[in-house]
Design a protein around this motif. Structure first.
Motif, PDB file in Angstrom:
ATOM      1  N   GLY A  38       0.845  -1.184   0.000  1.00 58.24           N
ATOM      2  CA  GLY A  38       0.000   0.000   0.000  1.00 58.24           C
ATOM      3  C   GLY A  38       0.883   1.238   0.000  1.00 58.24           C
ATOM      4  N   ARG A  39       0.463   2.258   0.714  1.00 59.69           N
ATOM      5  CA  ARG A  39       1.266   3.477   0.819  1.00 59.69           C
ATOM      6  C   ARG A  39       2.263   3.345   1.962  1.00 59.69           C
ATOM      7  N   SER A  40       3.464   3.851   1.728  1.00 55.88           N
ATOM      8  CA  SER A  40       4.485   3.844   2.773  1.00 55.88           C
ATOM      9  C   SER A  40       5.207   5.180   2.773  1.00 55.88           C
ATOM     10  N   LYS A  41       5.843   5.467   3.883  1.00 58.42           N
ATOM     11  CA  LYS A  41       6.565   6.727   4.029  1.00 58.42           C
ATOM     12  C   LYS A  41       7.960   6.613   3.433  1.00 58.42           C
ATOM     13  N   LYS A  42       8.483   7.742   3.032  1.00 55.33           N
ATOM     14  CA  LYS A  42       9.836   7.829   2.499  1.00 55.33           C
ATOM     15  C   LYS A  42      10.835   7.281   3.521  1.00 55.33           C
ATOM     16  N   ASP A  43      11.803   6.519   3.055  1.00 55.97           N
ATOM     17  CA  ASP A  43      12.888   5.942   3.862  1.00 55.97           C
ATOM     18  C   ASP A  43      12.408   4.908   4.885  1.00 55.97           C
ATOM     19  N   GLU A  44      11.239   4.334   4.665  1.00 57.81           N
ATOM     20  CA  GLU A  44      10.713   3.306   5.566  1.00 57.81           C
ATOM     21  C   GLU A  44      11.269   1.939   5.161  1.00 57.81           C
ATOM     22  N   ILE A  45      11.414   1.056   6.121  1.00 58.78           N
ATOM     23  CA  ILE A  45      11.817  -0.325   5.840  1.00 58.78           C
ATOM     24  C   ILE A  45      10.576  -1.196   5.984  1.00 58.78           C
ATOM     25  N   LEU A  46      10.265  -1.944   4.916  1.00 57.46           N
ATOM     26  CA  LEU A  46       9.051  -2.749   4.856  1.00 57.46           C
ATOM     27  C   LEU A  46       9.387  -4.230   4.932  1.00 57.46           C
ATOM     28  N   TYR A  47       8.506  -4.984   5.579  1.00 59.51           N
ATOM     29  CA  TYR A  47       8.729  -6.420   5.776  1.00 59.51           C
ATOM     30  C   TYR A  47       7.510  -7.204   5.315  1.00 59.51           C
ATOM     31  N   THR A  67      17.069 -10.616  -6.711  1.00 60.76           N
ATOM     32  CA  THR A  67      16.080  -9.542  -6.635  1.00 60.76           C
ATOM     33  C   THR A  67      16.382  -8.507  -7.705  1.00 60.76           C
ATOM     34  N   SER A  68      15.363  -7.747  -8.066  1.00 64.72           N
ATOM     35  CA  SER A  68      15.520  -6.748  -9.120  1.00 64.72           C
ATOM     36  C   SER A  68      16.217  -5.485  -8.618  1.00 64.72           C
ATOM     37  N   CYS A  69      16.503  -5.424  -7.329  1.00 63.46           N
ATOM     38  CA  CYS A  69      17.093  -4.221  -6.750  1.00 63.46           C
ATOM     39  C   CYS A  69      17.851  -4.603  -5.480  1.00 63.46           C
ATOM     40  N   LYS A  70      18.979  -3.953  -5.243  1.00 67.66           N
ATOM     41  CA  LYS A  70      19.721  -4.199  -4.002  1.00 67.66           C
ATOM     42  C   LYS A  70      18.951  -3.728  -2.776  1.00 67.66           C
ATOM     43  N   CYS A  71      17.898  -2.952  -3.003  1.00 70.29           N
ATOM     44  CA  CYS A  71      17.062  -2.455  -1.904  1.00 70.29           C
ATOM     45  C   CYS A  71      16.179  -3.554  -1.318  1.00 70.29           C
ATOM     46  N   VAL A  72      16.112  -4.703  -1.995  1.00 72.04           N
ATOM     47  CA  VAL A  72      15.298  -5.835  -1.528  1.00 72.04           C
ATOM     48  C   VAL A  72      16.235  -6.951  -1.084  1.00 72.04           C
ATOM     49  N   GLN A  73      16.068  -7.375   0.158  1.00 75.55           N
ATOM     50  CA  GLN A  73      16.857  -8.474   0.716  1.00 75.55           C
ATOM     51  C   GLN A  73      15.911  -9.618   1.074  1.00 75.55           C
ATOM     52  N   MET A  89      10.052 -17.401   3.309  1.00 74.01           N
ATOM     53  CA  MET A  89      11.006 -16.492   2.702  1.00 74.01           C
ATOM     54  C   MET A  89      10.671 -15.093   3.224  1.00 74.01           C
ATOM     55  N   ASN A  90      11.550 -14.575   4.080  1.00 76.58           N
ATOM     56  CA  ASN A  90      11.364 -13.229   4.625  1.00 76.58           C
ATOM     57  C   ASN A  90      11.922 -12.218   3.631  1.00 76.58           C
ATOM     58  N   VAL A  91      11.177 -11.129   3.431  1.00 74.04           N
ATOM     59  CA  VAL A  91      11.558 -10.104   2.471  1.00 74.04           C
ATOM     60  C   VAL A  91      11.633  -8.754   3.196  1.00 74.04           C
ATOM     61  N   ILE A  92      12.712  -8.041   2.942  1.00 77.11           N
ATOM     62  CA  ILE A  92      12.904  -6.704   3.494  1.00 77.11           C
ATOM     63  C   ILE A  92      13.116  -5.746   2.330  1.00 77.11           C
ATOM     64  N   PHE A 119       8.175 -13.679  -7.395  1.00 78.27           N
ATOM     65  CA  PHE A 119       7.339 -13.017  -6.407  1.00 78.27           C
ATOM     66  C   PHE A 119       7.440 -11.517  -6.674  1.00 78.27           C
ATOM     67  N   PHE A 120       6.351 -10.811  -6.410  1.00 82.01           N
ATOM     68  CA  PHE A 120       6.287  -9.389  -6.719  1.00 82.01           C
ATOM     69  C   PHE A 120       5.870  -8.614  -5.471  1.00 82.01           C
ATOM     70  N   ILE A 121       6.565  -7.513  -5.223  1.00 79.76           N
ATOM     71  CA  ILE A 121       6.173  -6.617  -4.133  1.00 79.76           C
ATOM     72  C   ILE A 121       6.054  -5.212  -4.706  1.00 79.76           C
ATOM     73  N   GLN A 122       5.189  -4.431  -4.092  1.00 78.19           N
ATOM     74  CA  GLN A 122       5.077  -3.048  -4.541  1.00 78.19           C
ATOM     75  C   GLN A 122       4.599  -2.155  -3.400  1.00 78.19           C
ATOM     76  N   THR A 123       4.881  -0.878  -3.550  1.00 80.86           N
ATOM     77  CA  THR A 123       4.415   0.138  -2.607  1.00 80.86           C
ATOM     78  C   THR A 123       4.392   1.480  -3.317  1.00 80.86           C
ATOM     79  N   GLU A 124       3.558   2.368  -2.818  1.00 80.41           N
ATOM     80  CA  GLU A 124       3.575   3.746  -3.275  1.00 80.41           C
ATOM     81  C   GLU A 124       4.187   4.580  -2.158  1.00 80.41           C
TER      82      GLU A 124
END
Length: 127
Positions: A38-47, A67-73, A89-92, A119-124
């Motif tokens: 959903g919506r998340s704040k700038k510089d937030e870490i999502l799990y 992963t498609s980005c180093k921002c996803v662990q 599978m835990n995703v950060i 697997f696909f993740i998304q946020t605004e």
């Protein structure tokens, strides 16, 4: 002769570049293959966590996660699943430096019939 050699090398390079991985929209290991934060704040870490289950009558090996980005662990509890065995599978997702709609892909290489499970993740990300 040089032109023929160069042409042969070009053909080989083009053939090597056209080799593709077999991706499928079918997910043999999980009921859910996408998650929207959903919506998340700038510089937030999502799990989030995806549950993987071996529905086959032979062991499934979880070879590699990309992963498609180093921002996803990601973190897998197990790399081998016996029949009917499950793991998580835990995703950060670190949103630092991103804004707007972000879509990321996690690819799991296995010995399951689909070989590559995505697997696909998304946020605004809002200010």
């Amino acid at each position: 002769m040089k032109k023929l050699t160069v042409l042969f090398i070009i053909v080989l390079l083009l053939a090597a570049c056209s080799v593709q991985r077999h991706y499928t929209s079918r997910n043999d290991l999980s009921k859910s293959s996408s998650y929207d934060f959903g919506r998340s704040k700038k510089d937030e870490i999502l799990y989030t966590t995806f549950t993987l289950k071996n529905k086959f009558n032979y062991p499934i090996i979880l070879y590699q996660v990309t992963t498609s980005c180093k921002c996803v662990q990601t973190e897998l509890s197990k790399t081998k699943l016996n029949p009917n065995e499950s793991t998580e599978m835990n995703v950060i997702f670190n949103t630092e430096g991103f804004k707007g709609l972000q879509k990321k892909v996690i690819t799991l290489e296995t010995n399951a019939p689909s070989h590559y499970v995505q697997f696909f993740i998304q946020t605004e990300i809002i200010d």
